[in-house]
Design a protein around this motif. Structure first.
Motif, PDB file in Angstrom:
ATOM      1  N   LEU A 190       0.816  -1.211   0.000  1.00 13.63           N
ATOM      2  CA  LEU A 190       0.000   0.000   0.000  1.00 13.63           C
ATOM      3  C   LEU A 190       0.849   1.260   0.000  1.00 13.63           C
ATOM      4  O   LEU A 190       0.379   2.334  -0.398  1.00 13.63           O
ATOM      5  CB  LEU A 190      -0.923   0.011   1.222  1.00 13.63           C
ATOM      6  N   PHE A 191       2.108   1.150   0.441  1.00 12.57           N
ATOM      7  CA  PHE A 191       3.015   2.299   0.503  1.00 12.57           C
ATOM      8  C   PHE A 191       3.993   2.324  -0.657  1.00 12.57           C
ATOM      9  O   PHE A 191       4.964   3.096  -0.609  1.00 12.57           O
ATOM     10  CB  PHE A 191       3.791   2.273   1.818  1.00 12.57           C
ATOM     11  N   ALA A 192       3.781   1.494  -1.680  1.00  8.93           N
ATOM     12  CA  ALA A 192       4.736   1.438  -2.793  1.00  8.93           C
ATOM     13  C   ALA A 192       4.815   2.780  -3.529  1.00  8.93           C
ATOM     14  O   ALA A 192       5.915   3.298  -3.793  1.00  8.93           O
ATOM     15  CB  ALA A 192       4.349   0.323  -3.758  1.00  8.93           C
ATOM     16  N   THR A 193       3.675   3.366  -3.841  1.00  5.98           N
ATOM     17  CA  THR A 193       3.676   4.628  -4.586  1.00  5.98           C
ATOM     18  C   THR A 193       4.206   5.796  -3.756  1.00  5.98           C
ATOM     19  O   THR A 193       5.101   6.524  -4.221  1.00  5.98           O
ATOM     20  CB  THR A 193       2.271   4.932  -5.122  1.00  5.98           C
ATOM     21  N   PRO A 194       3.702   6.044  -2.539  1.00 12.79           N
ATOM     22  CA  PRO A 194       4.275   7.162  -1.767  1.00 12.79           C
ATOM     23  C   PRO A 194       5.742   6.954  -1.419  1.00 12.79           C
ATOM     24  O   PRO A 194       6.508   7.928  -1.380  1.00 12.79           O
ATOM     25  CB  PRO A 194       3.399   7.212  -0.507  1.00 12.79           C
ATOM     26  N   ALA A 195       6.157   5.710  -1.180  1.00 12.69           N
ATOM     27  CA  ALA A 195       7.566   5.469  -0.864  1.00 12.69           C
ATOM     28  C   ALA A 195       8.456   5.787  -2.057  1.00 12.69           C
ATOM     29  O   ALA A 195       9.550   6.342  -1.893  1.00 12.69           O
ATOM     30  CB  ALA A 195       7.766   4.015  -0.428  1.00 12.69           C
ATOM     31  N   TRP A 196       8.000   5.470  -3.274  1.00 11.01           N
ATOM     32  CA  TRP A 196       8.822   5.775  -4.443  1.00 11.01           C
ATOM     33  C   TRP A 196       8.971   7.283  -4.636  1.00 11.01           C
ATOM     34  O   TRP A 196      10.066   7.775  -4.901  1.00 11.01           O
ATOM     35  CB  TRP A 196       8.232   5.143  -5.694  1.00 11.01           C
ATOM     36  N   VAL A 197       7.884   8.021  -4.502  1.00 13.72           N
ATOM     37  CA  VAL A 197       7.971   9.480  -4.664  1.00 13.72           C
ATOM     38  C   VAL A 197       8.891  10.071  -3.606  1.00 13.72           C
ATOM     39  O   VAL A 197       9.705  10.959  -3.894  1.00 13.72           O
ATOM     40  CB  VAL A 197       6.567  10.095  -4.598  1.00 13.72           C
TER      41      VAL A 197
END
Length: 368
Positions: free
Chosen positions: A134-141
């Motif tokens: 669930l944190f893949a997108t915010p973690a990448w940014v």
């Protein structure tokens, strides 16, 4: 296949060609759909926040803000319509974790600190991993701005395309590359609304906050949840780009070498075309041969040190054969020689210190 006399078909261990691919596809679909139905409970939020810090500890006010931020990031760009989340506020989440004993409170005049011990951190890592996708997108940014003050928006999206085949295979993400990029763009907008990033040049350039601000701290904690995974992807991409198409990578020296009998693997990305898969047995034999050569080189090397010359003009080099570290008998027999060399070097250092002191005393006497 003819039936037996009893009317039953004879058993056979042969499987049809489609069987392996069908099982792999079915297993992947199951894992993807399990991720779609994730539930975010209070312990998941606590683990995602505390494990993102070096000491697994955080001030209570900072922890409350980080939990609230995590809830907003998950809700703003939903993973799927089946994801559920706890309705407790940040204070209730912390109280829930203290009741279960997964976090401990340390009283302090400037504000209480919540932390997890070694065993508790291991337990929290299980809960963190259950919602890591669930944190893949915010973690990448967030990772893109750990070591970069400013980046163009298209650069963040372009780099996201490169790493998506890796993270998709590890976390079983359900989106295509275009859908992943669209989620990155939506998450950037949420980061701007949260104050973690600022826009320049009509939104084409992104800039993070500087200094020890709350926004900079929250950005680091968000990035640390998947930082190690992204570092692994970067190393893999760097080695693949360095080796070039149609070649494999030497696992120690980093040199591209051709591998005989290797089978081509379908590339996960256009930049990785022609990657070869190495036979593990052949690689094991190469490792043993490489180890034997390293031991032989070490036995041929010499240990060199310097000692002052007798006339006081500079130093003179002395050498001693290096002892092979893998031979216990050699270690036992040559220990007195090593001890003598160590004692001799200590005497040499003592003589040098005495000479330096005498020189300083002579200079001070002359100046007087």
């Amino acid at each position: 296949m003819k039936p037996s006399a009893t009317g039953a078909r004879p058993r056979t261990d042969e499987k049809p060609e489609w069987f392996g691919a069908a099982v792999a596809t079915l297993a992947e679909r199951i894992l993807v759909n399990i991720n779609r139905a994730a539930d975010v409970n209070p312990v998941n939020l606590l683990s995602a926040a505390l494990l993102g810090t070096p000491k697994h500890a955080m001030a209570e006010d900072d922890l409350k803000r980080q939990i609230a931020l995590s809830k907003r990031l998950i809700a703003s760009v939903p993973y799927s319509d089946r994801v559920t989340m706890t309705e407790l506020d940040p204070a209730g989440v912390i109280a829930y974790g203290e009741k279960l004993g997964v976090v401990q409170r340390v009283k302090h005049p400037l504000g209480d600190v919540l932390h997890s011990t070694g065993d508790q951190a291991v337990l929290l890592s299980y809960f963190r991993n259950n919602v890591l996708h669930l944190f893949a997108t915010p973690a990448w940014v967030a990772v893109c701005f750990l070591n970069n003050r400013r980046l163009q928006r298209v650069t963040v999206e372009r780099l996201g395309r490169f790493i998506y085949p890796f993270i998709q295979g590890e976390l079983f993400l359900p989106w295509s590359e275009d859908e992943w990029v669209a989620r990155i763009d939506a998450m950037i907008g949420q980061f701007v609304r949260e104050g973690l990033l600022e826009c320049e040049d009509e939104g084409k350039v992104l800039r993070r906050r500087v200094g020890q601000t709350d926004e900079a701290f929250q950005l680091r904690v968000t990035a640390n949840s998947l930082l190690q995974a992204f570092e692994r992807y970067y190393i893999a991409l760097a080695l693949l780009v360095k080796s070039g198409p149609g070649r494999a990578v030497h696992r120690r020296a980093g040199e591209p070498v051709p591998i005989d009998g290797a089978t081509p693997v379908p590339a996960a990305h256009s930049g990785c075309t022609g990657v070869l898969r190495q036979d593990p047995v052949q690689g094991l034999h190469r490792d043993h041969a490489r180890t034997r050569r390293a031991v032989a080189r070490r036995q041929r090397q010499t240990l060199v040190w310097r000692r002052p010359r007798g006339d006081g003009r500079g130093f003179q080099a002395h050498s001693q054969p290096r002892i092979a570290p893998l031979d216990p008998q050699a270690r036992g027999l040559d220990r007195p020689r090593r001890d003598h060399a160590a004692a001799e070097s200590g005497v040499i250092r003592g003589e040098a210190r005495d000479r330096t002191r005498r020189c300083r005393a002579t200079v001070r006497a002359t100046l007087r």
